[in-house]
Design a protein around this motif. Structure first.
Motif, short mmCIF file in Angstrom:
data_model
loop_
_atom_site.label_atom_id
_atom_site.label_comp_id
_atom_site.label_asym_id
_atom_site.label_seq_id
_atom_site.Cartn_x
_atom_site.Cartn_y
_atom_site.Cartn_z
N HIS A 72 -27.37 -48.61 -25.52
CA HIS A 72 -26.87 -48.09 -26.47
C HIS A 72 -25.16 -47.43 -26.90
O HIS A 72 -25.14 -48.22 -26.10
N HIS A 114 -23.20 -45.47 -25.76
CA HIS A 114 -21.66 -45.04 -25.47
C HIS A 114 -21.03 -45.69 -24.32
O HIS A 114 -21.50 -47.15 -24.01
N HIS A 129 -21.86 -47.37 -21.16
CA HIS A 129 -23.00 -48.99 -20.66
C HIS A 129 -22.22 -49.72 -21.83
O HIS A 129 -22.65 -50.86 -21.79
N HIS A 141 -31.78 -39.84 -27.80
CA HIS A 141 -30.51 -39.91 -26.90
C HIS A 141 -29.31 -40.09 -27.88
O HIS A 141 -28.18 -38.69 -27.97
N ASP A 170 -30.39 -44.59 -21.36
CA ASP A 170 -29.89 -42.84 -21.64
C ASP A 170 -31.13 -42.18 -22.37
O ASP A 170 -31.24 -40.92 -22.02
ZN LIG Z 1 -25.49 -42.23 -22.94
#
Ligand SMILES: [Zn+2]
Length: 308
Positions: A96, A98, A101, A174, A193
């Motif tokens: 994802h 974020h 990551h 998420h 996540d």
């Molecule tokens: Zn995350």
């Protein structure tokens, strides 16, 4: 001489910023390695290494799952991979958008970096803001880090790489675009996540806790043997799913009940956290963030009901 001295100092300074990560891959299944981060919050001390990255050494080359919080982390991750295999990295998969990551992407700019279309879009929209925030919180470890967007889009389906059939799942709980990966050869589930374990979940982009609960059901039903959460320790049992479901249900009903009781945000972020979550790190910190992310929605639902 003086210039040589200055050169050496800056060389070792930059090396120390990079070397501070000290990533040690741990073999967790056949051909499969985990690089486990801390369950603390972002800090100057940890350089943002609060995340689990992983890699699979397939017959054709190495598949990397998530690139970490900074360019420096990405470089150290790549060196850590090279310490256990001579095979080249051939593929990156991002779970994802974020920052913890994906901000190591620059260290993998010579290989396809794949993500869901929604992840690319979110990173395009929010990446620079998130990276700036990371600079503020993590400081020097972020030096040279810039957002590098995914170069390849993937969808739900099977991606076969070097003897590892990777089942890709396109989920939403998420962030609205969450990729989970089940390696059908080893049974390792890279949950991203969607699964936090022993560490409170983060909600800045969730479409809603009901969607997240549905994803937990989907993941739990897969034929996994080992769960790699986005944050927190590995598990071979159902405990991460049990904890996620318990925590999400508690959050959902606590926020709804607070809205029904007409509490304001300041009251809600001080609400008691059940004793059974005492072993989960950062519960109060994440609850405060969650209230700011989600409580207005719960209040709105409540107002609508009163209006009917
Ligand atoms: Zn995350």
């Amino acid at each position: 001489m003086r210039y040589l001295f200055i050169f050496c100092c800056s060389f070792f300074l930059s090396l120390s910023a990079v070397a501070d990560y000290q990533l040690t891959p741990k073999k967790i299944a056949e051909n499969t390695w985990l690089v486990e981060g801390s369950t603390d919050n972002f800090s100057l001390h940890n350089g943002g290494n609060i995340v689990n990255a992983a890699f699979i050494v397939t017959d054709h080359g190495v598949v990397v799952v998530d690139t970490g919080p900074s360019f420096a982390y990405g470089k150290v991750l790549r060196a850590a991979i090279a310490s256990v295999t001579d095979k080249p990295v051939i593929q990156v998969l991002l779970t994802h958008h974020h920052p913890d990551h994906v901000l190591g992407n620059q260290a993998f700019d010579d290989v396809p970096i794949a993500a869901l279309a929604g992840t690319k879009k979110l990173l395009q929209e929010q990446g620079n803001y998130m990276a700036e925030n990371m600079y503020r919180v993590v400081g020097d470890a972020m030096r040279g880090t810039e957002v590098l967007l995914p170069t390849q889009l993937v969808e739900e389906g099977l991606m076969e790489i070097g003897g590892h059939p990777l089942r890709l799942l396109s989920l939403t709980g998420h962030t609205g675009a969450d990729l989970a990966i089940l390696d059908e050869r080893t049974g390792v589930l890279f949950a991203g996540d969607l699964v936090f374990y022993q560490r409170a979940l983060a909600t800045p982009n969730t479409p809603g806790l009901a969607a997240w609960l549905a994803d937990i059901d989907t993941l739990e039903k897969l034929p996994w043997k080992l769960i790699v959460p986005g944050h927190g320790p590995l598990a071979t049992d159902h405990q991460p799913f049990v904890q996620m479901r318990d925590y999400l249900n508690w959050l959902d009903s606590a926020l709804r009940e607070a809205a029904q009781a007409g509490q304001d945000m300041n009251q809600v972020l001080r609400m008691p956290i059940p004793e059974r979550f005492a072993g989960v790190s950062l519960t109060r910190y994440e609850l405060i963030r969650t209230v700011s992310h989600l409580y207005p929605r719960y209040e709105q639902q409540q107002w609508q009901r009163l209006d009917q």
